[in-house]
Scaffold this motif. Structure first.
Motif, PDB file in Angstrom:
ATOM      1  N   ASP A  85      -0.128   7.441 -16.063  1.00 31.65           N
ATOM      2  CA  ASP A  85      -0.018   6.666 -14.825  1.00 31.65           C
ATOM      3  C   ASP A  85       1.003   5.537 -14.936  1.00 31.65           C
ATOM      4  O   ASP A  85       1.481   5.033 -13.927  1.00 31.65           O
ATOM      5  CB  ASP A  85      -1.371   6.075 -14.447  1.00 31.65           C
ATOM      6  N   ASN A  86       1.346   5.129 -16.149  1.00 31.54           N
ATOM      7  CA  ASN A  86       2.221   3.976 -16.335  1.00 31.54           C
ATOM      8  C   ASN A  86       3.616   4.309 -16.841  1.00 31.54           C
ATOM      9  O   ASN A  86       4.456   3.426 -16.896  1.00 31.54           O
ATOM     10  CB  ASN A  86       1.569   2.981 -17.305  1.00 31.54           C
ATOM     11  N   SER A 111       6.432   3.282 -14.732  1.00 30.85           N
ATOM     12  CA  SER A 111       6.404   3.830 -13.377  1.00 30.85           C
ATOM     13  C   SER A 111       6.286   2.736 -12.316  1.00 30.85           C
ATOM     14  O   SER A 111       6.683   2.934 -11.177  1.00 30.85           O
ATOM     15  CB  SER A 111       5.258   4.825 -13.230  1.00 30.85           C
ATOM     16  N   LEU A 127       3.918   5.643  -5.705  1.00 38.03           N
ATOM     17  CA  LEU A 127       3.815   5.723  -7.165  1.00 38.03           C
ATOM     18  C   LEU A 127       2.757   6.732  -7.594  1.00 38.03           C
ATOM     19  O   LEU A 127       2.922   7.427  -8.593  1.00 38.03           O
ATOM     20  CB  LEU A 127       3.489   4.349  -7.750  1.00 38.03           C
ATOM     21  N   LYS A 128       1.680   6.814  -6.824  1.00 31.54           N
ATOM     22  CA  LYS A 128       0.606   7.741  -7.162  1.00 31.54           C
ATOM     23  C   LYS A 128       1.054   9.192  -6.988  1.00 31.54           C
ATOM     24  O   LYS A 128       0.584  10.081  -7.690  1.00 31.54           O
ATOM     25  CB  LYS A 128      -0.605   7.459  -6.277  1.00 31.54           C
ATOM     26  N   ASN A 129       1.973   9.444  -6.061  1.00 27.85           N
ATOM     27  CA  ASN A 129       2.386  10.807  -5.747  1.00 27.85           C
ATOM     28  C   ASN A 129       3.685  11.232  -6.419  1.00 27.85           C
ATOM     29  O   ASN A 129       4.257  12.258  -6.050  1.00 27.85           O
ATOM     30  CB  ASN A 129       2.524  10.962  -4.224  1.00 27.85           C
ATOM     31  N   ARG A 145       6.033  13.027  -8.988  1.00 31.44           N
ATOM     32  CA  ARG A 145       5.826  14.234  -9.788  1.00 31.44           C
ATOM     33  C   ARG A 145       7.159  14.687 -10.371  1.00 31.44           C
ATOM     34  O   ARG A 145       8.213  14.146 -10.057  1.00 31.44           O
ATOM     35  CB  ARG A 145       5.197  15.327  -8.945  1.00 31.44           C
ATOM     36  N   ARG A 196       2.223   1.698  -3.522  1.00 30.60           N
ATOM     37  CA  ARG A 196       1.198   2.239  -4.426  1.00 30.60           C
ATOM     38  C   ARG A 196       0.995   3.731  -4.197  1.00 30.60           C
ATOM     39  O   ARG A 196       0.868   4.498  -5.154  1.00 30.60           O
ATOM     40  CB  ARG A 196      -0.132   1.502  -4.214  1.00 30.60           C
ATOM     41  N   ASP A 197       0.964   4.151  -2.931  1.00 24.67           N
ATOM     42  CA  ASP A 197       0.801   5.576  -2.625  1.00 24.67           C
ATOM     43  C   ASP A 197       1.994   6.385  -3.133  1.00 24.67           C
ATOM     44  O   ASP A 197       1.831   7.489  -3.647  1.00 24.67           O
ATOM     45  CB  ASP A 197       0.622   5.793  -1.123  1.00 24.67           C
ATOM     46  N   LYS A 211       0.832  -1.207   0.000  1.00 27.54           N
ATOM     47  CA  LYS A 211       0.000   0.000   0.000  1.00 27.54           C
ATOM     48  C   LYS A 211       0.863   1.252   0.000  1.00 27.54           C
ATOM     49  O   LYS A 211       0.588   2.214  -0.730  1.00 27.54           O
ATOM     50  CB  LYS A 211      -0.925   0.008   1.210  1.00 27.54           C
TER      51      LYS A 211
END
Length: 115
Positions: free
Chosen positions: A78-79, A98, A53-55, A57, A50-51, A47
């Motif tokens: 996203d990828n 990513s 990777l989501k953030n 920039r 994943r967080d 988790k």
């Protein structure tokens, strides 16, 4: 006449619910221990990844799973990411997935769009 006294005695009671639970208690205990020592920490780490990777920039310095270190120039989607892996005057840009980012080294200030 041919029956020994051991067979002639009455059979024990049929296995009940308590006997069944006592037999499977060690297995249940092992599963609970495995859950708290292996499964739960692994889910928490996944988790957090994943967080992260989501953030991601622009301007962040990341380490890829293959050991490649670079600064994110652009988040394509996203990828995909566009990394600058060059040093000094050498500008080497690489497109990477990513999902292969292993570690975030430092959060950089995002580069202004006008520059």
């Amino acid at each position: 006449m041919f029956v020994t006294p051991a067979f002639a005695q009455a059979a024990g009671a049929a296995p009940g619910g308590a006997d069944f639970l006592i037999q499977f208690a060690p297995f249940i205990l092992i599963f609970v221990i495995m859950y708290f020592l292996l499964i739960r920490p692994q889910q928490r780490k996944a988790k957090e990844h994943r967080d992260m990777l989501k953030n991601l920039r622009r301007g962040d310095v990341v380490v890829m799973q293959g050991g490649l270190i670079g600064k994110i120039l652009k988040v394509v989607d996203d990828n995909e990411l566009l990394l600058d892996v060059g040093d000094g005057t050498n500008k080497v840009q690489v497109r990477v997935a990513s999902g292969l980012v292993q570690q975030l080294r430092s959060k950089g200030e995002p580069v202004k769009e006008g520059n």
